[in-house]
Design a protein around this motif. Structure first.
Motif, short mmCIF file in Angstrom:
data_model
loop_
_atom_site.label_atom_id
_atom_site.label_comp_id
_atom_site.label_asym_id
_atom_site.label_seq_id
_atom_site.Cartn_x
_atom_site.Cartn_y
_atom_site.Cartn_z
N PHE A 3 -0.66 18.44 -12.29
CA PHE A 3 -2.88 17.88 -11.98
C PHE A 3 -2.39 17.18 -10.78
O PHE A 3 -0.96 16.59 -10.36
CB PHE A 3 -3.76 17.84 -12.95
N ALA A 4 -4.02 17.21 -10.00
CA ALA A 4 -3.67 16.00 -8.80
C ALA A 4 -4.74 14.96 -9.10
O ALA A 4 -5.81 15.19 -9.31
CB ALA A 4 -3.76 17.49 -7.42
N PHE A 5 -4.93 13.57 -8.11
CA PHE A 5 -6.18 12.99 -7.93
C PHE A 5 -5.16 12.48 -6.88
O PHE A 5 -4.82 12.24 -6.15
CB PHE A 5 -5.66 11.81 -9.03
N ILE A 6 -7.00 11.05 -7.04
CA ILE A 6 -7.28 10.50 -5.99
C ILE A 6 -6.67 8.30 -6.19
O ILE A 6 -7.06 8.09 -6.98
CB ILE A 6 -7.96 10.34 -4.62
N ARG A 7 -5.65 7.81 -5.47
CA ARG A 7 -5.23 6.72 -5.39
C ARG A 7 -6.03 5.57 -4.33
O ARG A 7 -5.42 6.06 -3.25
CB ARG A 7 -4.19 6.16 -5.53
N LYS A 8 -6.24 5.15 -4.35
CA LYS A 8 -6.75 4.18 -2.91
C LYS A 8 -6.37 3.07 -2.77
O LYS A 8 -5.90 2.33 -4.02
CB LYS A 8 -8.44 3.97 -3.00
N ARG A 9 -5.69 2.83 -2.21
CA ARG A 9 -4.08 2.01 -1.77
C ARG A 9 -4.29 1.59 -0.49
O ARG A 9 -4.93 1.71 0.32
CB ARG A 9 -2.73 2.76 -1.85
N SER A 10 -5.06 -0.35 -0.52
CA SER A 10 -5.30 -0.83 0.72
C SER A 10 -5.92 -0.02 1.61
O SER A 10 -7.34 -0.29 0.83
CB SER A 10 -3.97 -1.10 2.18
N LYS A 11 -5.92 0.59 3.07
CA LYS A 11 -7.66 1.43 3.58
C LYS A 11 -7.57 2.89 3.17
O LYS A 11 -7.92 3.01 3.57
CB LYS A 11 -7.24 0.22 5.14
N ASN A 12 -6.23 3.05 2.35
CA ASN A 12 -5.99 4.54 2.39
C ASN A 12 -6.02 5.05 1.48
O ASN A 12 -5.89 4.67 0.74
CB ASN A 12 -4.72 4.65 3.18
N TYR A 13 -7.61 6.49 0.94
CA TYR A 13 -6.44 6.93 0.24
C TYR A 13 -5.74 8.17 -0.09
O TYR A 13 -5.82 8.62 1.08
CB TYR A 13 -8.13 8.03 0.07
N ILE A 14 -5.07 8.05 -1.35
CA ILE A 14 -3.58 8.76 -1.32
C ILE A 14 -4.04 9.92 -2.11
O ILE A 14 -3.86 9.81 -3.19
CB ILE A 14 -2.51 7.97 -1.98
N VAL A 15 -3.39 11.05 -2.15
CA VAL A 15 -3.53 12.13 -2.80
C VAL A 15 -2.89 12.34 -3.07
O VAL A 15 -1.49 12.41 -2.95
CB VAL A 15 -4.23 13.85 -2.28
#
Length: 64
Positions: A3-15
């Motif tokens: 499965f896939a998901f998004i996380r926010k790390r500092s100013k970026n969104y990482i998939v």
């Protein structure tokens, strides 16, 4: 199963793509891209989920 998901790390969104390694049985997370806007990350997430649903996804460790 993956499965896939998004996380926010500092100013970026990482998939991320998370799947279970067939050899070791461990869960593995792979970074599938970093985006400045959540909208762009959501587009990539939808592409990944679509490929998972249609069984078109080639896992990164399966590529040789």
């Amino acid at each position: 199963m993956s499965f896939a998901f998004i996380r926010k790390r500092s100013k970026n969104y990482i998939v991320y793509l998370e799947y279970k390694d067939e050899n070791s049985g461990k869960k593995i997370q792979k970074n599938m891209g970093s985006f400045e806007k959540k909208r762009d990350a959501s587009r990539k997430l939808n592409e990944l989920k679509d490929s998972i649903f249609n069984d078109e996804l080639v896992l990164p460790n399966a590529v040789n």
